[in-house]
Design a protein around this motif. Sequence first.
Motif, PDB file in Angstrom:
ATOM      1  N   ALA A 233     -64.114  43.074 -44.405  1.00 16.29           N
ATOM      2  CA  ALA A 233     -63.462  42.762 -42.611  1.00 16.29           C
ATOM      3  C   ALA A 233     -63.591  41.085 -42.769  1.00 16.29           C
ATOM      4  CB  ALA A 233     -65.492  43.582 -42.082  1.00 16.29           C
ATOM      5  N   TYR A 234     -64.234  40.178 -43.161  1.00 16.53           N
ATOM      6  CA  TYR A 234     -63.803  38.665 -43.313  1.00 16.53           C
ATOM      7  C   TYR A 234     -62.794  38.825 -43.312  1.00 16.53           C
ATOM      8  CZ  TYR A 234     -63.640  34.238 -44.322  1.00 16.53           C
ATOM      9  OH  TYR A 234     -62.705  32.399 -44.353  1.00 16.53           O
ATOM     10  N   ASN A 235     -61.729  39.449 -44.698  1.00 23.61           N
ATOM     11  CA  ASN A 235     -60.737  39.706 -45.026  1.00 23.61           C
ATOM     12  C   ASN A 235     -59.439  39.550 -43.502  1.00 23.61           C
ATOM     13  OD1 ASN A 235     -60.466  38.469 -47.065  1.00 23.61           O
ATOM     14  ND2 ASN A 235     -60.236  40.032 -48.219  1.00 23.61           N
ATOM     15  N   VAL A 236     -59.774  40.960 -42.672  1.00 23.91           N
ATOM     16  CA  VAL A 236     -59.065  41.830 -41.993  1.00 23.91           C
ATOM     17  C   VAL A 236     -59.804  40.744 -40.667  1.00 23.91           C
ATOM     18  CG1 VAL A 236     -59.254  43.969 -39.717  1.00 23.91           C
ATOM     19  CG2 VAL A 236     -59.483  43.663 -42.266  1.00 23.91           C
ATOM     20  N   ASN A 237     -60.283  39.544 -40.066  1.00 20.66           N
ATOM     21  CA  ASN A 237     -60.651  38.928 -39.152  1.00 20.66           C
ATOM     22  C   ASN A 237     -59.756  38.386 -39.326  1.00 20.66           C
ATOM     23  OD1 ASN A 237     -62.215  38.113 -37.280  1.00 20.66           O
ATOM     24  ND2 ASN A 237     -63.711  37.201 -38.297  1.00 20.66           N
ATOM     25  N   TYR A 238     -59.889  37.600 -40.689  1.00 20.33           N
ATOM     26  CA  TYR A 238     -59.145  36.473 -40.523  1.00 20.33           C
ATOM     27  C   TYR A 238     -57.336  35.707 -40.733  1.00 20.33           C
ATOM     28  CZ  TYR A 238     -56.979  31.626 -43.320  1.00 20.33           C
ATOM     29  OH  TYR A 238     -56.497  30.724 -43.605  1.00 20.33           O
ATOM     30  N   GLU A 239     -56.837  37.785 -41.190  1.00 22.54           N
ATOM     31  CA  GLU A 239     -55.628  37.985 -40.653  1.00 22.54           C
ATOM     32  C   GLU A 239     -55.222  38.037 -39.727  1.00 22.54           C
ATOM     33  OE1 GLU A 239     -55.122  41.346 -43.347  1.00 22.54           O
ATOM     34  OE2 GLU A 239     -54.840  40.179 -45.171  1.00 22.54           O
ATOM     35  N   THR A 240     -56.207  38.694 -38.579  1.00 24.27           N
ATOM     36  CA  THR A 240     -56.111  39.226 -37.513  1.00 24.27           C
ATOM     37  C   THR A 240     -55.928  37.704 -36.411  1.00 24.27           C
ATOM     38  OG1 THR A 240     -57.038  40.899 -37.619  1.00 24.27           O
ATOM     39  CG2 THR A 240     -57.094  40.370 -35.132  1.00 24.27           C
ATOM     40  N   ARG A 241     -56.675  36.680 -36.506  1.00 21.91           N
ATOM     41  CA  ARG A 241     -56.889  35.197 -36.513  1.00 21.91           C
ATOM     42  C   ARG A 241     -55.385  34.887 -35.963  1.00 21.91           C
ATOM     43  NH1 ARG A 241     -62.807  32.313 -36.575  1.00 21.91           N
ATOM     44  NH2 ARG A 241     -63.836  34.554 -35.076  1.00 21.91           N
ATOM     45  N   GLN A 242     -55.152  34.858 -38.195  1.00 21.80           N
ATOM     46  CA  GLN A 242     -53.753  34.354 -37.816  1.00 21.80           C
ATOM     47  C   GLN A 242     -52.603  35.315 -37.263  1.00 21.80           C
ATOM     48  OE1 GLN A 242     -53.563  34.573 -42.185  1.00 21.80           O
ATOM     49  NE2 GLN A 242     -54.167  32.520 -42.362  1.00 21.80           N
TER      50      GLN A 242
END
Length: 139
Positions: free
Chosen positions: A20-29
């Motif tokens: 979930a953290y990786n998905v959130n980070y990629e979404t923000r990018q």
Amino acid sequence: MKYFTLLISVSALFVVVVWAYNVNYETRQTFDRLSTLRAEIAAEGEALQVLRVEWAWLNSPARLRELVRAYEGELHLTHLRADHFSYAGSVPFPPLELNPEELWPIPEAHQNRPEIPLLPFPVPRPNSGGSLQIQWSEQ
């Protein structure tokens, strides 16, 4: 068995949290990149609009008239009239003479060349009404 189930549950929770953290980070990018691209598109649209305005000004009839008047002596420009135009068929072109040796300089190739049939092609010719009439020629 209780501890094993607890360990599997905590491990699964940890994996889901990392995912979930990786998905959130990629979404923000992705959103940051999207906003950058939107800003670039807006800037390019503005530059395109400026170029369109400049092109319209450069091609304005009043400006072109002024330029023609200013440089008439150097350019020797004339006003266009209807009698300045004609049909290409009214131009006396010299006859086209082809030497087969220029087309096929190798003697063997000249003897072994295939026969190519001549195809008809359209020739525009003016009729008496002033409009073009297409005639097929077998040349």
